[in-house]
Write a protein that holds these residues in place. Structure first.
Motif, PDB file in Angstrom:
ATOM      1  N   THR A   1      47.367  44.840  37.277  1.00  0.00           N
ATOM      2  CA  THR A   1      46.547  43.994  38.297  1.00  0.00           C
ATOM      3  C   THR A   1      47.624  43.254  39.045  1.00  0.00           C
ATOM      4  OG1 THR A   1      44.692  43.265  36.985  1.00  0.00           O
ATOM      5  CG2 THR A   1      45.006  42.014  38.856  1.00  0.00           C
TER       6      THR A   1
ATOM      7  N   ILE B   1      47.570  40.446  42.223  1.00  0.00           N
ATOM      8  CA  ILE B   1      46.905  39.515  42.753  1.00  0.00           C
ATOM      9  C   ILE B   1      47.679  38.833  44.119  1.00  0.00           C
ATOM     10  CG2 ILE B   1      45.938  36.996  42.489  1.00  0.00           C
ATOM     11  CD1 ILE B   1      45.570  37.690  39.462  1.00  0.00           C
TER      12      ILE B   1
ATOM     13  N   ILE C   1      43.880  42.621  44.138  1.00  0.00           N
ATOM     14  CA  ILE C   1      43.190  41.867  44.367  1.00  0.00           C
ATOM     15  C   ILE C   1      43.429  41.057  45.466  1.00  0.00           C
ATOM     16  CG2 ILE C   1      41.532  39.941  43.590  1.00  0.00           C
ATOM     17  CD1 ILE C   1      41.681  41.091  40.745  1.00  0.00           C
TER      18      ILE C   1
ATOM     19  N   ILE D   1      42.775  37.831  47.772  1.00  0.00           N
ATOM     20  CA  ILE D   1      41.870  36.766  47.835  1.00  0.00           C
ATOM     21  C   ILE D   1      41.857  36.173  49.443  1.00  0.00           C
ATOM     22  CG2 ILE D   1      41.136  34.521  47.052  1.00  0.00           C
ATOM     23  CD1 ILE D   1      43.341  36.968  44.777  1.00  0.00           C
TER      24      ILE D   1
ATOM     25  N   ARG E   1      44.892  32.128  43.281  1.00  0.00           N
ATOM     26  CA  ARG E   1      45.474  32.813  42.374  1.00  0.00           C
ATOM     27  C   ARG E   1      44.315  32.759  41.176  1.00  0.00           C
ATOM     28  NH1 ARG E   1      51.504  30.330  42.535  1.00  0.00           N
ATOM     29  NH2 ARG E   1      52.206  32.086  44.099  1.00  0.00           N
TER      30      ARG E   1
ATOM     31  N   GLY F   1      41.539  35.155  41.463  1.00  0.00           N
ATOM     32  CA  GLY F   1      42.117  36.692  41.066  1.00  0.00           C
ATOM     33  C   GLY F   1      41.951  36.777  39.340  1.00  0.00           C
TER      34      GLY F   1
ATOM     35  N   MET G   1      40.306  39.631  37.202  1.00  0.00           N
ATOM     36  CA  MET G   1      41.417  40.743  36.816  1.00  0.00           C
ATOM     37  C   MET G   1      40.976  41.676  35.775  1.00  0.00           C
ATOM     38  SD  MET G   1      44.735  38.902  35.214  1.00  0.00           S
ATOM     39  CE  MET G   1      44.781  38.020  33.804  1.00  0.00           C
TER      40      MET G   1
END
Length: 325
Positions: A6, A8, A36, A38, A74, A77, A81
C-alpha cells in the motif's frame, strides 16, 4: 509470490506537484500495489486531479475528506489499507521507479520488519527543472541490517536518516494500535519510534530512492507559528520518555534529539517573538548541552550548537543567523 504493498499519499493544495508524485508511483517496477490518495479538503484542483488519475489506473483509490491535517489524512489511509506492507509518500515529493521494489527486496532478503532508503533533497526552478541540494544527513554506500536498538540510535542522532514517515517501508501490522497524533506538528517524531520499538530487524538501503522537495509554504518550512515548536518539544520529550523506559541505554542519544529540537524551538521563538518559548527552550538547552557536547555519537550540528551556546543566548542566536546565510 508478490505481496500487495500500500502507498498512502495525503494530498492538500498541491496542484503544481501532485501529477509528478502520482506518476512516479504508477510507473513503479513493482506492480502489485494499491495507491490511496487522501484529498484532505483541498481548495485548489488537487482533489480533481486525484479523481482523474484514478480513471487511468485501477490501483488508485481516492478518499475525499474534510481538512484534518497530515496525521488525520495518513490515519485515514491506514484505516482502509489492504497491503501486507505500507509506505508513505508526501504529495509534493516523488520517488525513483524502483523505490518500492528495492525497499521490499531489502525487507525480504534481510527478514526485516521495515526498510529505509536515503533521501535526496531537491528544489524546482520556475521552469520545473530539478536541482539537487546538499543532503543534511550522512551518506552510506551499501545496505545495513540493524537491530531495532541500533536503528533507533541512528534515528535519534539523525545520522543516516531521521524520524520522517517517508522513505521507509513497514510491515502493515506494525501499525496495529499505532496512529499519527492528529492536530500536532512533528507528528513523525511522535510515531516512528513506536514502530521501531515493535520491530526486531531494520534494514537501511544507501541508495537515494526518495526525492524530498524543499519548497516555501510547506508545513516544515513554516517558521512564524510558535505552536509547531511547542508541539516539537512535546513530541521529542514523549519519544525520549518511552524509548528510555524500554531502552535506557539510548538515553544519551534521545537527549541529543531533544537538544536539536530545543535549538529549533529557540530559533523559531526568536522569529515568532514568543518570550515564554524562548525562556523554556534556553533553559532546556542549558540542561542538556554539556552531555550532548561530549557524546561521541551526537550529531555534529548539535554538538557545534552546544559549544556555541556556551557564549550565551544572544550571541548564539547572532552567530547562528550568520551561519545560516
Amino acid at each position: 509470490m508478490s505481496q500487495l504493498i500500500t502507498v498512502i499519499i495525503p494530498v492538500y493544495n498541491v496542484e503544481r506537484y501532485i501529477r509528478r508524485c502520482i506518476d512516479s508511483i504508477c510507473s513503479q517496477t513493482y506492480r502489485e500495489i494499491e495507491i490511496i490518495l487522501i484529498d484532505d479538503g483541498s481548495t485548489d484542483a488537487s482533489g480533481k486531479m486525484c479523481d482523474e488519475a484514478a480513471l487511468f489506473d485501477p490501483r488508485i483509490r481516492v478518499i475525499h475528506k474534510e481538512n484534518g491535517g497530515l496525521s488525520d489524512a495518513r490515519n485515514a489511509g491506514l484505516d482502509v489499507m489492504q497491503g501486507e506492507y505500507v509506505t508513505f509518500v508526501d504529495s509534493d515529493d516523488f520517488v525513483a521507479k524502483d523505490y518500492i521494489e528495492k525497499l521490499y527486496a531489502a525487507i525480504i532478503s534481510g527478514n526485516a520488519d521495515l526498510s529505509i532508503c536515503a533521501e535526496s533533497y531537491v528544489t524546482l526552478d520556475a521552469n520545473g527543472n530539478i536541482r539537487t541540494l546538499k543532503r543534511p544527513l550522512r551518506d552510506y554506500d551499501g545496505t545495513l541490517l540493524m537491530t531495532a536498538e541500533e536503528a533507533l540510535s541512528i534515528m535519534l542522532t539523525q545520522d543516516l536518516y531521521d524520524a520522517s514517515a517517508c522513505a521507509k517501508m513497514y510491515r502493515a501490522d506494525l501499525f496495529m494500535e499505532v496512529r499519527y497524533p492528529a492536530g500536532y506538528a512533528y507528528e513523525d517524531i511522535g510515531t516512528t519510534y513506536k514502530i521501531f520499538l515493535k520491530s526486531q530487524k531494520v534494514v537501511y538501503v544507501g541508495e537515494h530512492l526518495y526525492f524530498y522537495l524543499q519548497r516555501e509554504g510547506s508545513i516544515l518550512h513554516s517558521t512564524n507559528n510558535s505552536k509547531r515548536y511547542w508541539d516539537g518539544i512535546f513530541m521529542v520529550e514523549s519519544q525520549r520518555d518511552e524509548i528510555v523506559r524500554d531502552c535506557p541505554q539510548l538515553k544519551k542519544d534521545a537527549d541529543c534529539r531533544c537538544l536539536s529540537m530545543y535549538f529549533h524551538a529557540l530559533m523559531g521563538a526568536d522569529v515568532a517573538n514568543d518570550v515564554q518559548l524562548t525562556a523554556i527552550a534556553w533553559e532546556k538547552i542549558r540542561g542538556l548541552r554539556l552531555g550532548v557536547l561530549f557524546n561521541p555519537n551526537g550529531r555534529p550540528k548539535a554538538r557545534i550548537a552546544s559549544l556555541l551556546s556556551l557564549l550565551g543566548r544572544k550571541i548564539f542566536l547572532r552567530i547562528w543567523k550568520l551561519l545560516k546565510k
